[in-house]
Motif scaffolding. Structure first.
Motif, PDB file in Angstrom:
ATOM      1  N   ARG A 146      16.905  38.247  -8.165  1.00 22.40           N
ATOM      2  CA  ARG A 146      17.051  37.410  -6.974  1.00 22.40           C
ATOM      3  C   ARG A 146      15.736  36.734  -6.579  1.00 22.40           C
ATOM      4  NH1 ARG A 146      20.696  41.569  -6.251  1.00 22.40           N
ATOM      5  NH2 ARG A 146      22.820  40.901  -5.614  1.00 22.40           N
ATOM      6  N   GLU A 147      14.603  37.344  -6.984  1.00 25.57           N
ATOM      7  CA  GLU A 147      13.306  36.715  -6.709  1.00 25.57           C
ATOM      8  C   GLU A 147      13.138  35.424  -7.496  1.00 25.57           C
ATOM      9  OE1 GLU A 147      10.063  39.388  -7.224  1.00 25.57           O
ATOM     10  OE2 GLU A 147      11.142  41.122  -6.420  1.00 25.57           O
ATOM     11  N   LEU A 148      13.867  35.275  -8.591  1.00 27.15           N
ATOM     12  CA  LEU A 148      13.727  34.101  -9.464  1.00 27.15           C
ATOM     13  C   LEU A 148      14.775  33.029  -9.183  1.00 27.15           C
ATOM     14  CD1 LEU A 148      13.149  35.995 -12.843  1.00 27.15           C
ATOM     15  CD2 LEU A 148      11.432  35.194 -11.225  1.00 27.15           C
ATOM     16  N   VAL A 149      15.860  33.396  -8.529  1.00 31.44           N
ATOM     17  CA  VAL A 149      16.972  32.460  -8.298  1.00 31.44           C
ATOM     18  C   VAL A 149      17.088  32.214  -6.795  1.00 31.44           C
ATOM     19  CG1 VAL A 149      19.419  32.000  -8.697  1.00 31.44           C
ATOM     20  CG2 VAL A 149      18.125  33.400 -10.334  1.00 31.44           C
ATOM     21  N   ARG A 157      30.489  36.364  -6.596  1.00 35.05           N
ATOM     22  CA  ARG A 157      30.275  37.800  -6.794  1.00 35.05           C
ATOM     23  C   ARG A 157      30.258  38.150  -8.282  1.00 35.05           C
ATOM     24  NH1 ARG A 157      33.988  42.602  -4.080  1.00 35.05           N
ATOM     25  NH2 ARG A 157      32.741  44.372  -4.876  1.00 35.05           N
ATOM     26  N   GLU A 158      31.143  37.537  -9.055  1.00 31.09           N
ATOM     27  CA  GLU A 158      31.208  37.819 -10.489  1.00 31.09           C
ATOM     28  C   GLU A 158      29.943  37.370 -11.201  1.00 31.09           C
ATOM     29  OE1 GLU A 158      34.690  37.698 -13.831  1.00 31.09           O
ATOM     30  OE2 GLU A 158      34.451  35.930 -12.555  1.00 31.09           O
ATOM     31  N   LEU A 159      29.398  36.217 -10.822  1.00 31.15           N
ATOM     32  CA  LEU A 159      28.164  35.746 -11.442  1.00 31.15           C
ATOM     33  C   LEU A 159      26.994  36.651 -11.066  1.00 31.15           C
ATOM     34  CD1 LEU A 159      26.773  33.648 -13.173  1.00 31.15           C
ATOM     35  CD2 LEU A 159      26.509  32.190 -11.147  1.00 31.15           C
ATOM     36  N   CYS A 160      27.008  37.174  -9.850  1.00 28.47           N
ATOM     37  CA  CYS A 160      25.946  38.125  -9.454  1.00 28.47           C
ATOM     38  C   CYS A 160      26.020  39.393 -10.293  1.00 28.47           C
ATOM     39  CB  CYS A 160      26.074  38.458  -7.967  1.00 28.47           C
ATOM     40  SG  CYS A 160      25.603  37.119  -6.858  1.00 28.47           S
ATOM     41  N   HIS A 161      27.231  39.858 -10.552  1.00 25.79           N
ATOM     42  CA  HIS A 161      27.389  41.043 -11.406  1.00 25.79           C
ATOM     43  C   HIS A 161      26.906  40.756 -12.827  1.00 25.79           C
ATOM     44  CE1 HIS A 161      29.194  43.670  -8.539  1.00 25.79           C
ATOM     45  NE2 HIS A 161      30.277  42.915  -8.337  1.00 25.79           N
ATOM     46  N   GLN A 162      27.150  39.544 -13.306  1.00 19.72           N
ATOM     47  CA  GLN A 162      26.649  39.179 -14.634  1.00 19.72           C
ATOM     48  C   GLN A 162      25.128  39.210 -14.668  1.00 19.72           C
ATOM     49  OE1 GLN A 162      26.021  35.145 -15.798  1.00 19.72           O
ATOM     50  NE2 GLN A 162      27.419  35.326 -17.555  1.00 19.72           N
ATOM     51  N   GLN A 163      24.495  38.688 -13.618  1.00 18.15           N
ATOM     52  CA  GLN A 163      23.041  38.689 -13.564  1.00 18.15           C
ATOM     53  C   GLN A 163      22.487  40.110 -13.493  1.00 18.15           C
ATOM     54  OE1 GLN A 163      21.059  35.627 -13.779  1.00 18.15           O
ATOM     55  NE2 GLN A 163      23.133  35.256 -14.580  1.00 18.15           N
ATOM     56  N   ALA A 165      23.862  42.718 -14.867  1.00 19.44           N
ATOM     57  CA  ALA A 165      23.988  43.284 -16.214  1.00 19.44           C
ATOM     58  C   ALA A 165      22.899  42.751 -17.143  1.00 19.44           C
ATOM     59  CB  ALA A 165      25.374  42.966 -16.779  1.00 19.44           C
ATOM     60  N   LEU A 166      22.609  41.457 -17.047  1.00 20.61           N
ATOM     61  CA  LEU A 166      21.520  40.894 -17.853  1.00 20.61           C
ATOM     62  C   LEU A 166      20.177  41.457 -17.432  1.00 20.61           C
ATOM     63  CD1 LEU A 166      22.688  37.163 -18.025  1.00 20.61           C
ATOM     64  CD2 LEU A 166      22.368  38.680 -19.983  1.00 20.61           C
ATOM     65  N   TRP A 167      19.990  41.654 -16.131  1.00 21.10           N
ATOM     66  CA  TRP A 167      18.717  42.195 -15.632  1.00 21.10           C
ATOM     67  C   TRP A 167      18.514  43.632 -16.109  1.00 21.10           C
ATOM     68  CZ3 TRP A 167      14.948  39.377 -14.007  1.00 21.10           C
ATOM     69  CH2 TRP A 167      13.865  39.950 -13.329  1.00 21.10           C
ATOM     70  N   GLU A 168      19.601  44.386 -16.220  1.00 16.66           N
ATOM     71  CA  GLU A 168      19.494  45.748 -16.750  1.00 16.66           C
ATOM     72  C   GLU A 168      19.056  45.720 -18.211  1.00 16.66           C
ATOM     73  OE1 GLU A 168      22.151  49.844 -17.285  1.00 16.66           O
ATOM     74  OE2 GLU A 168      23.098  47.982 -16.630  1.00 16.66           O
ATOM     75  N   LEU A 169      19.567  44.771 -18.987  1.00 13.62           N
ATOM     76  CA  LEU A 169      19.139  44.631 -20.380  1.00 13.62           C
ATOM     77  C   LEU A 169      17.643  44.381 -20.468  1.00 13.62           C
ATOM     78  CD1 LEU A 169      19.655  44.184 -23.435  1.00 13.62           C
ATOM     79  CD2 LEU A 169      20.243  41.817 -22.892  1.00 13.62           C
ATOM     80  N   LEU A 170      17.115  43.525 -19.596  1.00 15.39           N
ATOM     81  CA  LEU A 170      15.687  43.183 -19.643  1.00 15.39           C
ATOM     82  C   LEU A 170      14.817  44.334 -19.147  1.00 15.39           C
ATOM     83  CD1 LEU A 170      15.845  39.525 -18.243  1.00 15.39           C
ATOM     84  CD2 LEU A 170      15.725  40.238 -20.628  1.00 15.39           C
ATOM     85  N   THR A 171      15.170  44.909 -18.001  1.00 12.36           N
ATOM     86  CA  THR A 171      14.316  45.952 -17.415  1.00 12.36           C
ATOM     87  C   THR A 171      14.298  47.215 -18.260  1.00 12.36           C
ATOM     88  OG1 THR A 171      16.178  46.612 -16.015  1.00 12.36           O
ATOM     89  CG2 THR A 171      14.568  45.103 -15.059  1.00 12.36           C
ATOM     90  N   PRO A 240      20.241  30.804 -12.867  1.00 11.75           N
ATOM     91  CA  PRO A 240      20.582  32.165 -13.316  1.00 11.75           C
ATOM     92  C   PRO A 240      20.287  32.362 -14.802  1.00 11.75           C
ATOM     93  CG  PRO A 240      22.352  31.250 -11.987  1.00 11.75           C
ATOM     94  CD  PRO A 240      21.385  30.124 -12.241  1.00 11.75           C
ATOM     95  N   LEU A 241      20.107  33.609 -15.187  1.00 13.80           N
ATOM     96  CA  LEU A 241      19.882  33.965 -16.581  1.00 13.80           C
ATOM     97  C   LEU A 241      21.088  33.550 -17.419  1.00 13.80           C
ATOM     98  CD1 LEU A 241      18.494  37.551 -15.910  1.00 13.80           C
ATOM     99  CD2 LEU A 241      17.148  35.648 -16.812  1.00 13.80           C
TER     100      LEU A 241
END
Length: 494
Positions: A146-149, A157-163, A165-171, A240-241
């Protein structure tokens, strides 16, 4: 400015001086120093009630004896002189006293590492174990996507959930790389530094940590070429990612992460070796405990660190499935499905290699239980010489007529009674392999079974049931698994 120190002291002494020597300084050790004291630069004197580092003597730079060793070593205390003789001169000869001495030296070395940090490895070790200074500057990430977007509040809500999931992959990728570096920068570096002064030389760093440095380099490359650019694009655009940006990198997953094949093949032996060393080697156990309590380890246990690569490589499909579940766009779903298939294909390859390795180990263990193949007793040396090529039994050789990836397996074994002719009965022990049946006789004096009949090839073996349901008649050709010679045999088995 003149450094403070004890009375009548010359140049810098003790541990601080040896640390200066480590980083390129030169000095000459004074011939007289107060035993059991440490005077760092600035005149700070350690409280005598605390544990002290005694009589560190720096090696002279360029000394032949110091090559490949630590820049400091413990000097044996000066023996007392009493009535013109030496008392308690030299090292103790009792094994228990030597063990206590090594335990004390290990404690002192580890205390030194805690105070002054881990010394750098010599160039010959540095090239393999050190990943590079300042190489982690790019492995940073914000606390939340959220700091980047800036427009995240207007997102569905669905797009936030996607982000998420992608953020979990990166972190989780960065957290995992940091845990890998605990093995190289703390455990391996500490062990190698101790071995340079003669401690824990019986422990193999290569056996313990294998190709972990290759795994770290693999993940750093994956971040710099695949994950990092996607993150940088979001940082620059505020959008968004995009999971589609990861597609090209994940499609080459098998080539990128090939070092995991070697690690997964050896992880079982690695963990067994680590467990054995901790149970049987008190000094290694003390070293591991110090590492696990070190602030840099984050309270990670050695056994947990060793299994991390296996856990991480199998987690990628789960992370990608989580992104797929929250991606309604057809193009994104197509890309994510292709990425998941590439990762799972590589995991199937690893599982196949691991299974083949386990089968090979099982085959070797079974072959060691079977003695030499000596069916005929040659009447002369000449006959024995000519017969030897046809009497070899190499169970580890490839099976005839099948691809090389298929390994011979031990399917069944057990005692049976064989009837040959009308009256002859014999208690034997059978080994049923994938392509051959061995008839052996256990030997009492040695823990090996002796092959007493030619090997029966399964492809030419006929098993015929008899009137007695407990019995069957075997008829077939025999041959060595590694040769093409043939013969015939028949027997009743009960």
């Amino acid at each position: 400015m003149k450094a403070f120190g004890p009375p009548n002291e010359g140049p810098l002494q003790g541990l601080v001086a040896s640390r200066i020597e480590t980083y390129g300084g030169r000095h000459r050790a004074s011939t007289q120093s107060t035993a059991g004291s440490l005077y760092p630069r600035g005149g700070l004197v350690l409280d005598p009630s605390r544990r002290r580092l005694q009589q560190y003597v720096p090696f002279v730079r360029g000394s032949g004896q110091s090559r490949g060793l630590s820049p400091m070593r413990l000097r044996d205390p000066e023996p007392e002189k009493r009535h013109g003789g030496h008392v308690a001169a030299g090292l103790p000869h009792s094994p228990k006293l030597k063990e206590v001495t090594k335990a004390h030296e290990l404690e002192v070395r580890l205390h030194t590492f805690s105070m002054f940090g881990m010394p750098r490895l010599p160039p010959e070790d540095r090239q393999h174990w050190e990943i590079g200074e300042g190489g982690d500057s790019g492995l940073v990430i914000e606390k939340s996507w959220r700091e980047l977007v800036p427009g995240h509040k207007e997102m569905s809500r669905e797009l936030c959930h996607q982000q998420e999931a992608l953020w979990e992959l990166l972190t989780t990728e960065l957290i995992y790389v940091r845990k890998l570096k605990i093995m190289t920068d703390l455990l391996a570096a500490g062990l190698l530094n101790l071995q340079r002064v003669g401690l824990l030389t019986e422990v193999s760093a290569e056996t313990l940590f294998g190709n972990v440095p290759s795994l770290i380099r693999t993940h750093r490359s994956f971040w710099e070429e695949v994950l990092g650019p996607t993150l940088e694009e979001t940082r620059a655009s505020g959008q968004p990612l995009d999971p589609i940006g990861l597609e090209s990198g994940f499609l080459t997953f098998g080539q990128r992460f090939h070092p995991y094949v070697q690690y997964c093949l050896r992880v079982k032996q690695t963990m067994a070796y680590a467990r054995e060393q901790q149970e049987t080697n008190p000094l290694f156990h003390a070293f591991v405990q110090w590492c696990e309590k070190h602030k840099r380890s984050g309270r990670q246990m050695l056994c947990d660190l060793l299994i991390k690569p296996h856990q991480r490589i199998t987690k990628y499909p789960l992370l990608l499935h989580a992104v797929l579940k929250r991606s309604p766009e057809a193009r994104a779903q197509e890309a994510l499905n292709a990425m998941i298939e590439a990762v799972e294909s590589f995991l199937r390859h690893i599982n196949g290699q691991v299974r083949q390795g386990e089968e090979q180990e099982s085959l070797v263990a079974a072959a060691q239980r079977i003695g030499p193949y000596e069916v005929l007793e040659p009447p002369s040396d000449e006959v024995e010489k000519n017969l030897r090529p046809f009497s070899t039994l190499d169970l580890t050789s490839p099976m005839l007529g099948v691809a090389s990836e298929h390994t011979r397996q031990l399917l069944l074994e057990g005692p049976v009674r064989v009837k040959e002719g009308r009256e002859g009965k014999l208690d034997v022990y059978l080994f049923l392999f994938s392509d051959v049946l061995l008839v052996t006789k256990p030997q009492r004096k040695v823990d090996k079974a002796k092959v007493i009949r030619p090997p029966l090839m399964l492809e030419k073996l006929v098993c015929q049931p008899l009137r007695d349901p407990r019995m069957c008649f075997l008829r077939g050709a025999f041959s060595s698994p590694s040769s093409r010679g043939e013969g015939g045999a028949g027997m009743e088995i009960k």
